[in-house]
Scaffold this motif. Structure first.
Motif, short mmCIF file in Angstrom:
data_model
loop_
_atom_site.label_atom_id
_atom_site.label_comp_id
_atom_site.label_asym_id
_atom_site.label_seq_id
_atom_site.Cartn_x
_atom_site.Cartn_y
_atom_site.Cartn_z
N ASP A 99 55.45 84.49 -51.56
CA ASP A 99 55.91 84.85 -52.77
C ASP A 99 57.30 86.10 -52.20
O ASP A 99 58.73 86.03 -52.45
CB ASP A 99 55.14 86.13 -54.03
CG ASP A 99 54.35 85.09 -55.02
OD1 ASP A 99 54.93 83.57 -54.80
OD2 ASP A 99 53.35 85.07 -55.27
N GLN A 100 57.27 86.59 -51.81
CA GLN A 100 57.94 88.18 -51.31
C GLN A 100 58.77 87.15 -50.18
O GLN A 100 60.29 87.56 -50.42
CB GLN A 100 56.95 88.46 -49.74
CG GLN A 100 57.95 89.65 -48.92
CD GLN A 100 57.68 90.60 -48.21
OE1 GLN A 100 56.70 90.16 -47.94
NE2 GLN A 100 57.85 90.51 -47.61
N ALA A 101 58.44 85.89 -49.44
CA ALA A 101 59.62 85.19 -48.74
C ALA A 101 60.70 84.17 -49.46
O ALA A 101 61.83 84.77 -49.25
CB ALA A 101 59.10 84.27 -47.66
N PHE A 102 60.14 83.69 -50.82
CA PHE A 102 61.42 82.52 -51.54
C PHE A 102 60.99 82.82 -52.59
O PHE A 102 62.09 82.03 -52.98
CB PHE A 102 60.96 81.53 -51.10
CG PHE A 102 59.61 81.32 -50.77
CD1 PHE A 102 59.16 80.96 -49.10
CD2 PHE A 102 59.45 80.42 -51.95
CE1 PHE A 102 58.15 80.18 -49.39
CE2 PHE A 102 58.70 79.69 -51.28
CZ PHE A 102 57.89 79.36 -50.14
N GLY A 103 60.07 83.70 -53.11
CA GLY A 103 59.82 83.49 -54.49
C GLY A 103 61.27 84.33 -55.54
O GLY A 103 61.30 83.64 -56.82
N VAL A 104 61.46 85.06 -54.58
CA VAL A 104 62.71 86.10 -55.60
C VAL A 104 64.16 85.19 -55.81
O VAL A 104 65.03 85.18 -56.64
CB VAL A 104 63.54 87.11 -55.18
CG1 VAL A 104 64.19 87.07 -53.87
CG2 VAL A 104 64.17 88.05 -55.90
N LEU A 105 64.13 84.15 -55.10
CA LEU A 105 65.09 83.43 -55.18
C LEU A 105 65.49 81.81 -55.62
O LEU A 105 65.86 81.16 -56.13
CB LEU A 105 65.74 82.48 -53.79
CG LEU A 105 65.69 84.19 -52.42
CD1 LEU A 105 66.08 83.15 -50.97
CD2 LEU A 105 67.52 84.31 -53.19
N ALA A 141 63.39 75.29 -52.17
CA ALA A 141 64.44 76.63 -51.47
C ALA A 141 65.93 75.75 -51.60
O ALA A 141 66.79 76.56 -51.23
CB ALA A 141 63.40 77.26 -50.72
N ASP A 142 66.43 74.21 -50.79
CA ASP A 142 67.02 74.13 -50.00
C ASP A 142 68.03 73.59 -51.41
O ASP A 142 69.29 73.74 -51.04
CB ASP A 142 66.88 72.55 -49.64
CG ASP A 142 68.03 71.82 -49.22
OD1 ASP A 142 69.28 72.34 -48.61
OD2 ASP A 142 67.73 70.77 -49.11
N LEU A 143 67.66 72.88 -52.60
CA LEU A 143 68.58 72.91 -53.73
C LEU A 143 69.37 74.21 -54.42
O LEU A 143 70.20 74.63 -54.60
CB LEU A 143 67.72 71.82 -54.81
CG LEU A 143 67.85 70.73 -54.34
CD1 LEU A 143 66.72 70.45 -56.00
CD2 LEU A 143 68.45 69.64 -54.33
N GLN A 144 68.30 75.77 -54.05
CA GLN A 144 68.22 76.63 -54.52
C GLN A 144 69.41 77.22 -53.38
O GLN A 144 70.87 77.95 -53.76
CB GLN A 144 67.37 77.56 -54.59
CG GLN A 144 67.41 79.11 -54.65
CD GLN A 144 68.05 79.49 -56.03
OE1 GLN A 144 67.64 78.66 -57.02
NE2 GLN A 144 69.19 80.00 -56.59
N PHE A 145 69.70 76.99 -52.85
CA PHE A 145 70.32 77.47 -51.28
C PHE A 145 72.04 76.23 -52.00
O PHE A 145 72.79 76.63 -51.20
CB PHE A 145 71.10 77.38 -49.89
CG PHE A 145 70.86 76.98 -49.18
CD1 PHE A 145 71.58 78.48 -48.48
CD2 PHE A 145 71.42 76.14 -48.40
CE1 PHE A 145 73.02 78.37 -47.41
CE2 PHE A 145 72.74 75.42 -47.45
CZ PHE A 145 73.18 77.19 -46.96
N GLN A 146 71.53 75.04 -51.81
CA GLN A 146 73.01 74.47 -52.20
C GLN A 146 73.98 74.98 -53.40
O GLN A 146 74.95 75.34 -53.74
CB GLN A 146 72.54 72.57 -52.41
CG GLN A 146 71.68 72.67 -51.14
CD GLN A 146 71.76 70.87 -51.29
OE1 GLN A 146 72.06 70.15 -52.56
NE2 GLN A 146 70.99 70.65 -51.10
N GLN A 147 72.88 75.71 -54.59
CA GLN A 147 73.37 75.90 -55.61
C GLN A 147 74.49 76.88 -55.76
O GLN A 147 75.51 77.68 -56.15
CB GLN A 147 72.25 76.01 -57.28
CG GLN A 147 72.81 76.51 -58.24
CD GLN A 147 73.93 75.23 -59.28
OE1 GLN A 147 73.25 74.59 -58.64
NE2 GLN A 147 75.21 75.91 -59.68
N GLU A 148 73.46 77.82 -54.22
CA GLU A 148 74.38 79.77 -54.14
C GLU A 148 75.65 79.09 -53.89
O GLU A 148 76.43 79.96 -54.19
CB GLU A 148 73.16 80.33 -53.89
CG GLU A 148 71.39 80.90 -54.57
CD GLU A 148 72.42 81.24 -55.94
OE1 GLU A 148 73.54 82.12 -55.36
OE2 GLU A 148 71.16 81.61 -56.64
#
Length: 485
Positions: free
Chosen positions: A232-238, A387-394
């Motif tokens: 959660d700490q590592a990638f929950g916020v994203l 996480a990868d798809l979120q990175f792409q959207q950012e």
């Protein structure tokens, strides 16, 4: 007390806008750092490198966020060094409770402890909770304390003085023990995981800390809203929040909130998320019928609302619709090639746009890359994919090209549905995904648009071959080559 601008102490007419913007940027970095905020990775020098700001400006932002010299209505009256013992955020009230520290504080932890205090205040700042409207007035005056036996309680609700409340919390932190345990790492991790969704639902208590998976008395074991893990700490916020916080403001913070990953979802998007989860969990296959009832129960919506949203999903090709019912769509190799060719070309436009943008616009993408890396280390294949798809959207959102970014988002929703239907496992590809994303971000940060496009093309080529290998039809390499030129 003089009212201050942008939630930071020292605001005054005529202050250069660059410092206000810097405060927003630095607050977002610290609020999402979790327990690592006290390490060298979040020194003023490293944060300056991350944000593209000067170290002088970043140092000033640290001081302003920490609210040094704040003057609460009354100074804390508890004797001895303090420590946080409770923090709850539940509309319409925020509650911060200090108690007397039990253990002596090692002097060597003073700098890290102070940075943890700054991160706590930064999280309260960037979450946008100070913009809540309405709610009960039956709480203590913010900026004034209530002293219970061994406790110092600060509470805030809409209509009260937000700046005075932050000053009071900062004053309590001023006399906190200079130790890491005064602001514990599990609390910082929980805040990091929730700040992107407004902190709503945070309920942390020092005396109720429990092992992962352990259920407290009266807690619904099926509700994970207050549980916290390293992932959660590592990638929950994203991660895109699945349900907006009830009672939260319709807009995110007008200042710092824009540096965090976006979190508002329409009802249709919420249902799409729940539908993908249902497909994955229940093992639905193409052609299986899906009814509105289970989704309505899961989301707490009426069946009619869910059916309306499902019709929209069908219009977008995310569901099949026949004879008034809905079913899981079939996914062919040609569908995969078509979808990824569209994402390839829209993505090329976006990368050329983002490569020309100022470096500070890339902050959400940098944070999202950290989420990809953490997912690859600690999470599942599904975590890596999200996480990868979120990175792409950012990256897409950082381009400033709103129409193209919106189109890219719609294509990403379809990709997520395809992944659910095909039951894809991205675990074997995790290392390659991390390497591709690192190279992609480096290229856009350095303004190398065509290198970014080349990396993007190779990334999607790998992805489409991976998806097509599991599609019902054979992968048409000739069609992909023709469409991806």
């Amino acid at each position: 007390m003089t009212q201050q601008t942008h939630g930071a102490p020292g605001g005054r007419a005529g202050r250069p806008r660059i410092q206000d913007t810097a405060d927003d940027l630095v607050a977002s970095v610290l609020a999402t750092a979790g327990s690592r905020v006290g390490t060298r990775a979040f020194s003023t020098r490293r944060v300056a490198e991350l944000t593209g700001l000067s170290q002088t400006v970043v140092s000033r932002a640290f001081r302003r966020l920490r609210r040094r010299g704040a003057e609460p209505a009354e100074p804390p009256r508890l004797a001895g060094p303090l420590e946080l013992v409770e923090l709850q955020v539940a509309f319409p009230r925020i509650r911060v409770v200090f108690g007397v520290a039990e253990a002596p504080a090692p002097a060597a932890q003073r700098t890290a402890a102070d940075r943890r205090a700054t991160a706590l205040l930064a999280a309260l700042r960037v979450a946008g909770v100070g913009q809540w409207a309405g709610g009960s007035e039956e709480v203590a005056e913010p900026g004034r304390e209530r002293v219970a036996p061994g406790r110092l309680v600060h509470e805030w609700s809409p209509g009260r003085d937000w700046e005075a409340f932050l000053d009071a919390v900062a004053a309590g932190l001023d006399v906190a023990a200079p130790s890491l345990d005064a602001v514990p790492g599990d609390l910082l991790g929980l805040l990091a995981a929730r700040v992107g969704r407004g902190l709503h639902g945070v309920d942390w208590r020092r005396d109720a800390r429990r092992a992962p998976g352990e259920t407290a008395v009266g807690e619904d074991p099926g509700n994970d809203s207050n549980r916290y893990s390293d992932s959660d700490q590592a990638f929950g916020v994203l991660s895109v929040p699945e349900y907006p916080a009830p009672g939260s403001a319709p807009e995110r913070s007008r200042s710092a909130g824009r540096w965090l990953p976006h979190g508002e979802l329409s009802v249709t998007e919420q249902i799409a998320i729940a539908l993908r989860r249902e497909i994955m969990n229940a093992g639905y296959r193409p052609g299986d019928r899906i009814t509105a009832g289970p989704l309505a129960a899961t989301l707490g919506l009426s069946a009619a609302t869910v059916r309306t949203a499902m019709r929209r999903l069908a219009d977008d090709g995310l569901l099949d619709s026949a004879a008034g019912g809905f079913s899981v769509p079939a996914v062919t190799g040609a569908d995969v090639v078509d979808l990824y060719a569209a994402r390839l070309h829209v993505g090329m436009v976006l990368l050329r746009g983002v490569a020309a943008r100022p470096r500070h616009r890339m902050l959400p993408a940098r944070l999202a890359l950290g989420a990809v890396e953490a997912a690859a280390r600690q999470g599942s294949g599904a975590d890596v994919e999200r996480a990868d798809l979120q990175f792409q959207q950012e990256l897409a959102d950082a381009s400033g090209l709103e129409q193209s970014a919106r189109s890219f988002h719609a294509l990403t929703l379809r990709v997520r549905m395809f992944i659910s239907v095909l039951q894809l496992d991205y675990t074997p590809a995790a290392e390659r995904i991390v390497a591709d994303d690192r190279r992609l971000l480096t290229a856009v940060l350095e303004g190398r648009a065509e290198d970014a496009v080349r990396i993007w093309r190779a990334k999607l080529d790998n992805a489409v071959r991976h998806m097509s290998a599991l599609a019902p039809e054979a992968f048409d390499a000739e069609l992909w080559a023709r469409l991806s030129r």
